[in-house]
Design an enzyme around this catalytic site. Structure first.
Site, PDB file in Angstrom:
ATOM      1  N   THR A 256       0.247  -1.274   0.006  1.00  0.00           N
ATOM      2  CA  THR A 256       0.187   0.202   0.216  1.00  0.00           C
ATOM      3  C   THR A 256       1.124   1.460   0.187  1.00  0.00           C
ATOM      4  O   THR A 256       0.340   2.259   0.094  1.00  0.00           O
ATOM      5  CB  THR A 256      -1.012  -0.106   1.094  1.00  0.00           C
ATOM      6  OG1 THR A 256      -0.134  -0.484   1.847  1.00  0.00           O
ATOM      7  CG2 THR A 256      -1.870  -0.957   1.342  1.00  0.00           C
TER       8      THR A 256
ATOM      9  N   SER B 159       4.542   6.447   7.996  1.00  0.00           N
ATOM     10  CA  SER B 159       3.927   5.863   7.691  1.00  0.00           C
ATOM     11  C   SER B 159       2.838   6.423   6.423  1.00  0.00           C
ATOM     12  O   SER B 159       3.355   7.518   6.441  1.00  0.00           O
ATOM     13  CB  SER B 159       2.112   5.604   7.547  1.00  0.00           C
ATOM     14  OG  SER B 159       1.841   6.531   8.226  1.00  0.00           O
ATOM     15  N   LYS B 160       2.276   5.770   5.216  1.00  0.00           N
ATOM     16  CA  LYS B 160       1.904   6.261   4.184  1.00  0.00           C
ATOM     17  C   LYS B 160       1.034   7.182   4.220  1.00  0.00           C
ATOM     18  O   LYS B 160       1.143   8.768   4.306  1.00  0.00           O
ATOM     19  CB  LYS B 160       1.102   5.052   3.107  1.00  0.00           C
ATOM     20  CG  LYS B 160       0.980   5.930   1.906  1.00  0.00           C
ATOM     21  CD  LYS B 160       0.007   5.040   0.984  1.00  0.00           C
ATOM     22  CE  LYS B 160      -0.610   5.517   0.198  1.00  0.00           C
ATOM     23  NZ  LYS B 160      -1.903   4.275  -0.518  1.00  0.00           N
ATOM     24  N   GLN B 161       0.216   7.249   5.548  1.00  0.00           N
ATOM     25  CA  GLN B 161      -0.963   8.365   5.894  1.00  0.00           C
ATOM     26  C   GLN B 161       0.622   9.368   5.885  1.00  0.00           C
ATOM     27  O   GLN B 161      -0.161  10.257   6.358  1.00  0.00           O
ATOM     28  CB  GLN B 161      -1.661   7.581   6.922  1.00  0.00           C
ATOM     29  CG  GLN B 161      -2.876   6.836   7.016  1.00  0.00           C
ATOM     30  CD  GLN B 161      -1.618   5.826   6.208  1.00  0.00           C
ATOM     31  OE1 GLN B 161      -1.206   5.267   6.217  1.00  0.00           O
ATOM     32  NE2 GLN B 161      -2.930   4.869   5.009  1.00  0.00           N
TER      33      GLN B 161
ATOM     34  N   LEU C 212       3.259  10.484   5.642  1.00  0.00           N
ATOM     35  CA  LEU C 212       4.077  10.970   4.361  1.00  0.00           C
ATOM     36  C   LEU C 212       5.859  10.637   4.298  1.00  0.00           C
ATOM     37  O   LEU C 212       6.209  11.480   4.580  1.00  0.00           O
ATOM     38  CB  LEU C 212       3.418  12.449   3.983  1.00  0.00           C
ATOM     39  CG  LEU C 212       2.023  13.260   4.140  1.00  0.00           C
ATOM     40  CD1 LEU C 212       2.431  14.781   3.422  1.00  0.00           C
ATOM     41  CD2 LEU C 212       1.425  12.663   2.713  1.00  0.00           C
TER      42      LEU C 212
END
Ligand code: GLU
Length: 298
Positions: free
Chosen positions: A15, A237-239, A241
């Site tokens: 993801t 995390s991706k969230q 950034l």
């Protein structure tokens, strides 16, 4: 010599690309396996196509390779293992552990209180869906009482599934398999003996123990490594950034990951091969801090 009694794994979800947090988890799980002469498997947890980033799975593999990780056997892909999850669900239905649920998110939100990981399912469909409605999701009926995870780094972690989580989803209403089922089915099928992963997943572990128990399987050992946070204290995390790691500066990023895990390499240890040799020889879980770690500014 390989120690057939220890089999670890790293199980990234495509993801997003690898970032410093997922790298440190990979490093910790790899070193724990290799320092014990054990095996280390790689499994791509690609069960949620809508959340996948195109190309991320290949990118993760290429990056791990460039960092010098060596995995045993072929890479496993959850997207190719649906039959196994289906068979496990059927066993859980037949043994009375799983039930169909027709509730929408909105209905649950209207009735439920919040628990440790979202709403605690209020049990509406536990004894059958309301008249005229059909279940689309499947849930595990959890038993009351406290479960204890004996974590090798975090110590004892206690959770009462019925109170804190509720009956949880095994197969989602949108037709996708839930992580909680797939991870147990795969770890059991692949003979994983020891799970080393990020401490953000500690909250999921009692659910996974419940799935092992319901399937009549024995659970592996657990070790939850500290998560890395940014300067604002948020988990990388991706969230949040988190920047992707790049293979260009692999040795220095590996050195940083080792230092965060309590294993700062000696100054004269340079280059990937030398770093890995030193790390495998010197790795000890007793040096790894348990708490969240802030990534130093570069
Ligand atoms: N796929 C999960 C993740 O990337 C990890 C699952 C696990 O290690 O159990 O967060």
């Amino acid at each position: 010599m390989s120690n057939a009694l220890y089999r670890g794994r790293f199980a990234p979800s495509p993801t997003g690309l690898l970032h410093a947090g997922s790298l440190s988890t990979a490093v910790g799980s790899y070193l724990e396996a290799r320092s014990r002469g054990g095996q280390w498997l790689l499994r791509m947890e690609d069960l949620d196509p809508p959340r996948e980033v195109p190309g991320a799975a290949d990118d993760i593999l290429r990056t791990l390779e460039a960092f010098g990780f060596e995995w045993d056997g072929e890479v496993g892909y959850q997207s190719r293992r649906h039959d196994l999850y289906r068979a496990a669900l059927e066993r859980l239905i037949a043994s009375g552990h799983a039930y169909a649920c027709c509730c929408t998110r909105k209905e649950i939100a209207a009735l439920a209180r919040r628990g440790l990981d979202g709403y605690v399912y209020p049990g509406t469909c536990r004894h059958g869906c309301p008249e005229g409605r059909e279940g689309r999701a499947w849930r595990l009926a959890v038993a009351e009482g406290e479960r204890v995870v004996d974590d090798r780094l975090q110590g004892e972690y206690r959770q009462d599934l019925a109170r804190d989580i509720g009956d949880f989803v095994l197969l989602r209403a949108d037709g996708f398999w839930a992580y909680q089922l797939a991870v147990v089915v795969d770890d059991a099928d692949q003979g994983v003996t020891d799970i080393v992963r990020g401490s953000d997943l500690l909250v999921s572990t009692p659910r996974q123990l419940a799935v092992y128990e319901a399937l009549g399987l024995s659970a592996p050992g657990y070790c939850h490594l500290p998560v890395l946070t940014n300067a604002a204290g948020e988990k990388l995390s991706k969230q949040t950034l988190a920047p992707a790691i790049s293979a260009d500066a692999a040795a220095s990023q590996l050195g940083t990951a080792l230092a965060l895990l309590g294993h700062a390499p000696p100054a004269d240890c340079a280059g990937l091969d030398e770093l890995w040799r030193w790390a495998v020889a010197n790795w000890s879980l007793s040096r790894v801090p348990a708490g969240p770690l802030q990534l130093p500014h570069s």
